[in-house]
Design an enzyme around this catalytic site. Structure first.
Site, PDB file in Angstrom:
ATOM      1  N   SER A  52       0.843  -1.204   0.000  1.00 27.24           N
ATOM      2  CA  SER A  52       0.000   0.000   0.000  1.00 27.24           C
ATOM      3  C   SER A  52       0.873   1.247   0.000  1.00 27.24           C
ATOM      4  O   SER A  52       0.380   2.358  -0.224  1.00 27.24           O
ATOM      5  CB  SER A  52      -0.950  -0.003   1.206  1.00 27.24           C
ATOM      6  N   GLU A 122       0.133 -12.476  -1.799  1.00 36.40           N
ATOM      7  CA  GLU A 122      -1.306 -12.594  -2.047  1.00 36.40           C
ATOM      8  C   GLU A 122      -1.638 -13.867  -2.821  1.00 36.40           C
ATOM      9  O   GLU A 122      -0.900 -14.237  -3.739  1.00 36.40           O
ATOM     10  CB  GLU A 122      -1.799 -11.371  -2.841  1.00 36.40           C
ATOM     11  N   GLU A 189      -8.989  -9.998   3.734  1.00 37.44           N
ATOM     12  CA  GLU A 189      -9.356  -8.617   3.400  1.00 37.44           C
ATOM     13  C   GLU A 189     -10.733  -8.552   2.766  1.00 37.44           C
ATOM     14  O   GLU A 189     -11.027  -9.249   1.783  1.00 37.44           O
ATOM     15  CB  GLU A 189      -8.296  -8.006   2.453  1.00 37.44           C
TER      16      GLU A 189
HETATM   17  O1  KIV Z   1      -0.435  -3.426   1.626  1.00 36.08           O
HETATM   18  C1  KIV Z   1      -1.152  -3.388   2.633  1.00 36.08           C
HETATM   19  O2  KIV Z   1      -1.264  -2.372   3.333  1.00 36.08           O
HETATM   20  C2  KIV Z   1      -1.894  -4.600   2.978  1.00 36.08           C
HETATM   21  C3  KIV Z   1      -2.914  -4.499   4.065  1.00 36.08           C
HETATM   22  C4  KIV Z   1      -4.117  -3.804   3.583  1.00 36.08           C
HETATM   23  C5  KIV Z   1      -3.241  -5.817   4.644  1.00 36.08           C
HETATM   24  O3  KIV Z   1      -1.699  -5.615   2.389  1.00 36.08           O
END
Ligand code: KIV
Length: 271
Positions: A52, A122, A189
């Protein structure tokens, strides 16, 4: 006494003990030294250096553009700020989907160049071979099921996943496969709370939810969302603990005012 308070350092074993003891696991994202230091000192169990970062640090629309080198930069900064919590790093898009050898090579770079403790990737059945290969090299792996943002162009939207039976059945099967492959925990998620409850009860490793309801063994939030740095993102699952954008705006406006009015610096603030 809580499991968190009993240990000097949080490890993947500590998380398992927390699940067994019914103690919820707290996880937050961080991408730099200074925030990591604050979160660790506050007592967080896990810091996730999430991909993220692509959105909240670099301003991209999706998590796809962030590179392995960029993740390594963020992760090594985070690790330098941490004494106690577990640090997990996302394998970015393109660093593991090719084959299990590529996945292992990317993981080795992360472990060698950052000092982090584990990686997250993932997917379920489709990444199983990579998961097994990484774990057989001695690196703990966290799974991630449900809304997997690296597949956003396959999904088309960021809405709740696995509402239909077929997708829910695949997710339950994937959770078991990830557990059997040796994952130490799984992020769930944006899936229905009832499904997250079933998954959490069906496996012995912890589930960490984001938009997956209250039955998960722990929760994770993106720091920019929960601290109110990013104020445009307001999904139902988000609890905002601070309005940092507003507070920082006020502080910077006061600073501008003091500079313009020649109030800052005053005589005590100079040499
Ligand atoms: O990249 C991220 O912040 C995540 C979280 C939302 C679990 O994978």
């Amino acid at each position: 006494m809580s499991v968190n308070k009993e240990v000097k350092k949080i490890t993947t074993n500590t998380l398992l003990k927390m699940k067994t003891a019914g103690e919820k696991i707290s996880m937050i994202t961080a991408y730099d030294f200074s925030f990591a230091k604050i979160f660790d000192a506050a007592g967080i169990d896990i810091i996730l250096v999430g991909d993220s970062a692509s959105n909240v640090m670099a301003g991209h629309e999706t998590t796809l553009p962030i590179t392995l080198d960029q993740m390594i930069y963020h992760a090594s900064s985070v690790v330098r700020g941490v004494d106690r919590c577990l640090v997990i790093v996302d394998l970015p898009f393109g660093a593991y989907q090719g084959n299990s050898k590529e996945a292992l090579n990317s993981t080795i770079r992360i472990m060698k160049e950052t000092g982090a403790h584990a990686i997250k990737l993932e997917g379920g059945e489709e990444v199983l071979e990579s998961v097994k290969r990484i774990i057989s090299a001695g690196v703990p792996v966290m799974g991630h099921l449900g809304l997997t943002p690296q597949s956003i162009y396959k999904f088309g939207t960021y809405t709740v996943r696995a509402k239909e039976e077929a997708e829910a059945d695949k997710l339950k099967k994937d959770a078991l496969l990830l557990q059997e492959a040796g994952c130490f925990a799984i992020v769930l998620e944006k899936i229905p709370a009832s499904l997250a409850k079933k998954v959490t009860e069906s496996i012995s490793i912890p589930t960490i939810g984001i938009g997956a309801g209250k039955y998960c063994d722990g929760q994770v939030l993106v720091m920019h969302d929960m601290l109110g740095i990013n104020t445009e993102f307001k999904p139902r699952f988000l609890r905002q603990y601070l309005n940092m954008a507003q507070q920082v705006t006020g502080a910077v406006q006061n600073y501008i005012k003091d500079v313009k009015s020649k109030d800052f610096p005053n005589e005590n603030e100079q040499y």
